[in-house]
Design a protein around this motif. Structure first.
Motif, mmCIF file in Angstrom:
data_model
loop_
_atom_site.group_PDB
_atom_site.id
_atom_site.type_symbol
_atom_site.label_atom_id
_atom_site.label_comp_id
_atom_site.label_asym_id
_atom_site.label_seq_id
_atom_site.Cartn_x
_atom_site.Cartn_y
_atom_site.Cartn_z
ATOM 1 N N ILE A 445 0.831 -1.202 0.000
ATOM 2 C CA ILE A 445 0.000 0.000 0.000
ATOM 3 C C ILE A 445 0.865 1.251 0.000
ATOM 4 O O ILE A 445 0.586 2.223 -0.721
ATOM 5 N N TYR A 453 -3.071 8.134 -9.275
ATOM 6 C CA TYR A 453 -4.291 7.494 -8.788
ATOM 7 C C TYR A 453 -5.157 6.915 -9.904
ATOM 8 O O TYR A 453 -5.386 7.525 -10.942
ATOM 9 N N TYR A 458 -6.294 -0.188 -7.036
ATOM 10 C CA TYR A 458 -6.551 -0.619 -5.663
ATOM 11 C C TYR A 458 -7.517 -1.801 -5.645
ATOM 12 O O TYR A 458 -7.329 -2.757 -4.886
ATOM 13 N N VAL A 477 -6.439 -2.251 1.576
ATOM 14 C CA VAL A 477 -6.096 -1.707 0.266
ATOM 15 C C VAL A 477 -7.219 -0.815 -0.252
ATOM 16 O O VAL A 477 -6.987 0.271 -0.783
ATOM 17 N N GLY A 481 -7.191 3.129 -1.107
ATOM 18 C CA GLY A 481 -7.589 3.648 -2.401
ATOM 19 C C GLY A 481 -8.518 4.832 -2.287
ATOM 20 O O GLY A 481 -8.383 5.826 -3.009
#
Length: 630
Positions: A445, A453, A458, A477, A481
């Protein structure tokens, strides 16, 4: 032989040859020292007329030799065998030919022209030999043409020298056995377009200086039913063109050097393997070097593409261009496994490496590979939309520019990706089944949150942990995210960085819904204490003044509940619940402001719970983004 020849023999060389013919002793007629480099200066004592040689070879002599062998002679005049057939093999060693040799449409058992000097070249279109055709060690200053020739045995030019201005044209040639060019030096173009070689094609150690057109070896559509060898210090100063070639064995270029242009100049393809079909492996490894682009677009390789220890130089453009390549086994862009730990001689590419759309059935391994580029924001490795068996990096992987492997599908494991600088990699849409890493979820992570992003990256990692039965790691996770998404908000939605904070605090973005009960308890405790202290600021609603606190025997309008600070706080925090405190008791002064605050807190908690659970539900139903485990 016509009797006139016996009466017209000229010079010692011809008399010796005639005597050998009469005595049936033709185990080389040695005319003189067989170094033909100065053959143009040899005198009449070493001269044999081409017409005399032709008459013997075509069986016009009284005695037909089983083989015609001549060493160290100077052949004067044009040796013209066009559209004829020899009665014996021809073997010339160390001879000098004043004029071109004409083998066009000529048929012979075998031809050996070894260590000869043939400045005017050879005309050999549609030549047919039933056995071998050797030009080993011979030198030429003009074109050697073997276009559409048929050599049923071996073709040999080992150690041959094609001087400047010369070339080898063997388009559409058919060779029944191997073709051997080891150690050949060529200062002109080598043309084997459409050739068919039944065994191997061996150019190990050959030195090709290229031509004015920029091509060193031109062999599109060549068919080799064996190995094609361009290794062991093979050097090409120009394009090696093997487009659409078919090679049933290996293509070996280990230790070969391919160059088109100079560093700092605009460089073109130095090795063109577009649409090549190789039955076994391609080796561009162990000392292989390329200055220019190695072109592998749409190539089909039955085995492995091995680039261990190869150097690919084209810093101003693309070093390896291989979109759509199909590989039956591995692609190794790695440091050799046998190299010492501190050895820097592993795979290196100065310039972009393009593998977009590649299909690799086994592993794509970048362990120890170095991908260098002229700028940190330029792409060094472009592999969008690949489909591979597994994808492997390691701690020795170095990439100065960007790595773009978006929309890549990995049928097996993704290993060692955390060795890549997360600020330089793009992995949105990448799908895989396992990580194969020893790093725990926290380390994964910590790396992932530094990558640009994308919600999918994720969900993909979470699906891997879920498939392994580690629901806790999967949840961590997904929470990371959502936090990364919040932090990545940009204009005009930057305000959501702050409006989504209650989702984080109160329900962990919906993944810890029971956390809202802890917050309710906390605010209930704070509110109860506050309203006990501020009970004097609570007044009964005017409608109920004068009513009794006991409901017994009283009408609704003549009864009111006693003020209870704990129940009052709960009534404020629970928007859809009526505990009959907020309706009867009106806060004043400080209690009024605090009551309003607790109402806002209550609605915030309720909204966070509903929105958080809703977003989790939507994410769980977006199966198309989860990858192959979902």
């Amino acid at each position: 032989m016509d009797p006139k020849w016996e009466d017209d023999l000229q010079g010692e060389a011809e008399r010796n040859l005639w005597a050998a013919l009469r005595g049936r002793s033709l185990e080389y007629v040695e005319i003189g020292p067989n170094d033909p480099s100065a053959g143009a200066s040899w005198g009449p004592d070493r001269a044999i007329r081409a017409s005399f040689i032709k008459a013997i070879a075509l069986g016009e002599a009284t005695y037909s030799p089983s083989i015609l062998r001549v060493r160290g002679a100077r052949i004067t005049g044009e040796l013209d065998f066009e559209a004829s057939r020899a009665v014996c093999p021809l073997d010339f060693d160390g001879c000098y030919f004043d004029e071109a040799i004409n083998f066009e449409q000529f048929e012979a058992s075998a031809i050996y022209l070894t260590r000869c000097n043939i400045p005017a070249g050879i005309k050999g279109s549609q030549l047919h030999t039933h056995h071998n055709f050797y030009l080993d060690g011979s030198s030429f200053s003009a074109e050697v043409c073997l276009k559409s020739a048929r050599i049923d045995g071996q073709l040999g030019l080992e150690g041959a020298h094609l001087r400047q201005g010369s070339s080898l044209v063997a388009g559409a040639i058919t060779v029944g056995q191997g073709a051997y060019f080891s150690g050949m030096r060529a200062e002109g173009r080598i043309h084997f377009g459409g050739a068919q070689i039944t065994a191997k094609f061996d150019m190990r150690g050959a030195q090709l200086a290229g031509s004015a057109s920029g091509e060193a070896l031109y062999a599109p559509r060549i068919q080799v039913h064996g190995n094609l060898l361009l290794e062991r210090n093979f050097t090409a100063e120009g394009t090696v063109d093997l487009t659409n070639a078919t090679i049933s064995g290996d293509l070996k270029c280990s230790g070969g050097h391919f160059k088109k242009g100079s560093i700092g100049e605009t460089m073109e393809r130095c090795l063109d393997l577009a649409r090549v079909e190789v039955g076994q492996h391609i080796y561009l490894s162990d000392g292989f070097s390329a200055t220019g682009t190695v072109y592998l677009a749409d190539a089909v390789i039955g085995g492995t593409l091995n680039c261990e220890g190869g150097t690919f130089d084209n810093p101003a453009d693309t070093a390896i261009y291989a979109p759509g390549i199909k590989v039956g086994r591995d692609v190794m862009l790695t440091k050799s496994t046998a190299a010492p730990a501190l050895d820097q001689s592993g795979f290196m590419a100065r310039g972009k490496v393009v593998l977009s759309g590649a299909q690799i059935n086994a592993k794509l391994d970048f362990s120890g590979g170095r991908f260098l580029s002229s700028g940190e924001r330029e792409e060094s490795l472009l592999g969008r939309g690949m489909r591979v068996g597994s994808l492997i990096f390691d701690n020795n992987f170095l990439c100065q520019g960007l790595v773009d492997i978006r929309r890549t599908t990995i049928e097996g494991e993704l290993r060692g990706i955390s060795a890549v600088d997360p600020r330089k990699i793009k992995i949105a849409g990448m799908a895989y089944r396992s990580t194969g890493d020893t790093d725990d979820a926290e380390a994964q992570i910590a790396w992932l949150v530094q990558v640009t992003y994308s919600s999918q990256i994720y969900r993909q990692l979470a699906s891997v942990y879920a498939a392994e039965g580690d629901e806790g790691a999967a949840k961590s996770v997904l929470i990371a995210g959502r936090e990364s998404r919040r932090r990545s908000r940009k204009k005009p939605r930057r305000y959501k960085r702050y409006t989504e904070l209650p989702l984080k605090w109160f329900v962990n973005y919906g993944y810890s819904p029971f956390r809202v009960l802890i917050w309710l308890g906390f605010f209930e405790l704070i509110g109860g204490v506050i309203f006990i202290a501020l009970s004097d600021d609570m007044t009964l609603a005017p409608l109920y003044k004068g009513s009794s606190v006991s409901a017994e025997g009283s009408s609704m309008s003549s009864w009111h509940p006693e003020f209870q600070p704990w129940i009052y706080t709960a009534d404020l925090l629970l928007p859809v619940v009526d505990l009959q405190q907020n309706r009867f008791w009106i806060p004043t002064h400080a209690a009024e402001w605090l009551s309003a605050a607790f109402i806002i807190i209550g609605w915030t908690l309720a909204t966070a719970l509903v929105v958080g659970l809703g977003s989790v539900f939507r994410s769980d139903n977006r199966k198309d983004d989860w990858g192959p485990n979902r």
